[in-house]
Design a protein around this motif. Sequence first.
Motif, mmCIF file in Angstrom:
data_model
loop_
_atom_site.group_PDB
_atom_site.id
_atom_site.type_symbol
_atom_site.label_atom_id
_atom_site.label_comp_id
_atom_site.label_asym_id
_atom_site.label_seq_id
_atom_site.Cartn_x
_atom_site.Cartn_y
_atom_site.Cartn_z
ATOM 1 N N ALA A 36 0.832 -1.213 0.000
ATOM 2 C CA ALA A 36 0.000 0.000 0.000
ATOM 3 C C ALA A 36 0.864 1.259 0.000
ATOM 4 C CB ALA A 36 -0.928 -0.005 1.211
ATOM 5 N N TYR A 37 1.907 1.277 0.817
ATOM 6 C CA TYR A 37 2.793 2.448 0.877
ATOM 7 C C TYR A 37 3.435 2.720 -0.487
ATOM 8 C CZ TYR A 37 2.718 3.076 5.985
ATOM 9 O OH TYR A 37 2.350 3.344 7.277
ATOM 10 N N LYS A 38 3.927 1.656 -1.112
ATOM 11 C CA LYS A 38 4.564 1.814 -2.428
ATOM 12 C C LYS A 38 3.570 2.356 -3.458
ATOM 13 C CE LYS A 38 8.063 -1.837 -2.007
ATOM 14 N NZ LYS A 38 8.485 -3.172 -2.504
ATOM 15 N N LYS A 39 2.353 1.829 -3.414
ATOM 16 C CA LYS A 39 1.331 2.232 -4.382
ATOM 17 C C LYS A 39 1.049 3.730 -4.297
ATOM 18 C CE LYS A 39 -3.646 1.747 -5.192
ATOM 19 N NZ LYS A 39 -4.879 1.015 -4.816
ATOM 20 N N TRP A 40 0.786 4.243 -3.088
ATOM 21 C CA TRP A 40 0.380 5.631 -2.954
ATOM 22 C C TRP A 40 1.549 6.603 -3.076
ATOM 23 C CZ3 TRP A 40 -4.286 6.288 -4.117
ATOM 24 C CH2 TRP A 40 -5.253 5.335 -3.791
ATOM 25 N N ALA A 41 2.719 6.224 -2.613
ATOM 26 C CA ALA A 41 3.886 7.085 -2.787
ATOM 27 C C ALA A 41 4.259 7.181 -4.264
ATOM 28 C CB ALA A 41 5.057 6.557 -1.972
ATOM 29 N N ARG A 42 4.122 6.066 -4.984
ATOM 30 C CA ARG A 42 4.404 6.070 -6.420
ATOM 31 C C ARG A 42 3.431 6.983 -7.172
ATOM 32 N NH1 ARG A 42 8.665 5.340 -9.356
ATOM 33 N NH2 ARG A 42 7.910 7.281 -10.297
ATOM 34 N N LYS A 43 2.164 6.926 -6.774
ATOM 35 C CA LYS A 43 1.171 7.804 -7.409
ATOM 36 C C LYS A 43 1.520 9.271 -7.159
ATOM 37 C CE LYS A 43 -2.877 4.737 -7.455
ATOM 38 N NZ LYS A 43 -3.195 4.845 -8.893
ATOM 39 N N PHE A 44 2.002 9.568 -5.960
ATOM 40 C CA PHE A 44 2.373 10.950 -5.638
ATOM 41 C C PHE A 44 3.573 11.404 -6.469
ATOM 42 C CE2 PHE A 44 4.843 13.909 -2.884
ATOM 43 C CZ PHE A 44 3.970 14.989 -2.959
ATOM 44 N N ASP A 63 -2.822 19.631 -3.611
ATOM 45 C CA ASP A 63 -3.573 19.351 -4.838
ATOM 46 C C ASP A 63 -3.706 17.850 -5.085
ATOM 47 O OD1 ASP A 63 -3.869 22.028 -5.231
ATOM 48 O OD2 ASP A 63 -2.380 22.207 -6.840
ATOM 49 N N PHE A 64 -2.656 17.097 -4.771
ATOM 50 C CA PHE A 64 -2.698 15.645 -4.961
ATOM 51 C C PHE A 64 -3.801 15.029 -4.106
ATOM 52 C CE2 PHE A 64 -1.332 11.424 -3.395
ATOM 53 C CZ PHE A 64 -1.360 10.715 -4.595
ATOM 54 N N PHE A 65 -3.868 15.427 -2.855
ATOM 55 C CA PHE A 65 -4.863 14.823 -1.964
ATOM 56 C C PHE A 65 -6.270 15.360 -2.212
ATOM 57 C CE2 PHE A 65 -1.038 13.669 0.448
ATOM 58 C CZ PHE A 65 -1.269 12.300 0.523
ATOM 59 N N ASN A 66 -6.379 16.575 -2.679
ATOM 60 C CA ASN A 66 -7.701 17.071 -3.078
ATOM 61 C C ASN A 66 -8.238 16.276 -4.265
ATOM 62 O OD1 ASN A 66 -7.943 19.005 -1.094
ATOM 63 N ND2 ASN A 66 -7.113 20.674 -2.357
ATOM 64 N N ILE A 114 -1.558 18.950 5.353
ATOM 65 C CA ILE A 114 -2.528 17.924 4.985
ATOM 66 C C ILE A 114 -3.234 17.398 6.236
ATOM 67 C CG2 ILE A 114 -2.887 15.702 3.854
ATOM 68 C CD1 ILE A 114 -1.942 17.924 1.990
ATOM 69 N N LYS A 115 -4.544 17.496 6.242
ATOM 70 C CA LYS A 115 -5.327 16.966 7.356
ATOM 71 C C LYS A 115 -6.031 15.691 6.915
ATOM 72 C CE LYS A 115 -6.207 21.330 9.747
ATOM 73 N NZ LYS A 115 -7.257 22.249 10.294
ATOM 74 N N PRO A 116 -5.788 14.596 7.611
ATOM 75 C CA PRO A 116 -6.463 13.346 7.222
ATOM 76 C C PRO A 116 -7.959 13.426 7.478
ATOM 77 C CG PRO A 116 -5.266 13.058 9.282
ATOM 78 C CD PRO A 116 -4.893 14.410 8.752
ATOM 79 N N PRO A 117 -8.767 12.837 6.623
ATOM 80 C CA PRO A 117 -10.223 12.859 6.836
ATOM 81 C C PRO A 117 -10.587 12.056 8.081
ATOM 82 C CG PRO A 117 -9.668 11.329 5.079
ATOM 83 C CD PRO A 117 -8.395 12.044 5.435
ATOM 84 N N LYS A 118 -11.678 12.441 8.701
ATOM 85 C CA LYS A 118 -12.143 11.718 9.875
ATOM 86 C C LYS A 118 -12.826 10.423 9.434
ATOM 87 C CE LYS A 118 -12.759 15.722 12.909
ATOM 88 N NZ LYS A 118 -13.725 16.486 13.740
#
Length: 318
Positions: A36-44, A63-66, A114-118
Amino acid sequence: MKNTNKQNAIAVNHSLDSCFNRWTQLLQVKHNTEIAYKKWARKFVDFCVNRHFSIPSAVDAVDFFNALKSAPSQRRKGEHISPATVRLAITAVKQFVKFLRSEHLLADDITAWIKPPKVAEGHKKDDVSAADCKLVILSFDTDNIFGARNQAIVALMMLCGLRAIEVVRADCHDIVKRGNDTYLLVQGKGRDEKDACVKLPPQLIHIIEHYLDLRGDRQGALFKSRKSNGDCRLDPASVSRITKSAFRNVGIDSPRVTCHSCRHSAATNALRAGVSIEHVQMMLRHKNITTTFIYRHDLERQDNQAELAVADSILGGF
């Protein structure tokens, strides 16, 4: 100018790629977390490199997280990526950014804003009543080996609260006798060895024994796939499909009733039968009893008659 921009892009891309590869080699997390870490860091990384020719900035992170929050879910049509998935992506990117700072590619924490969603507390899957659990368990055609196997899988989860991954990891030799009781050794979520156990009720022992008798061997994985070459252990996705199909076959078809509903059902049915919260915690192998208390809160919510009392007091026999 175009040549310079292109050279800058290649340099940044190479630098980020090199850092990404070094970071993945240093990760000290469980296998699924690593994926999972590799997947999302790669997308970033791809988002930043494709966007412009510079090292990632705080604006890029925001912008990435929005964009991620409004991205369509691949599993649930018509819905966005879940808040829990966004939180996981944020954690992954934060870890990668921390590494970039250690490599002196970044001076500041670009994810600080960046604030994580609740994520709502409580369970996202429903439990199933004792009567419906019985209906599901008795619905299998146990005259054939795969019907008997599937019954044993579902019964193990509904009666002992096992997770799909724990069912998959079970071996025949994990069934052990201690005194007058029979136990299954369990390798829990995030564990490296089988350091826990659940007590197998006599009814469940009978179901498992019937399956093993039909199978004709008691070696290797407790639950094998249809493939005949070697010790072909079932995977979690197969266990999920088997369970979902069993629910549908008796008319229970809801997105909130899944494989994990079996574990929830074991907990809630135990509490309804008068089992103490501490014993339910031991059965589910929760490290913190607060996690187990969520099941009690769910039952209290189901049993709460406040709305009916209000309606009766206001509308009476309307």
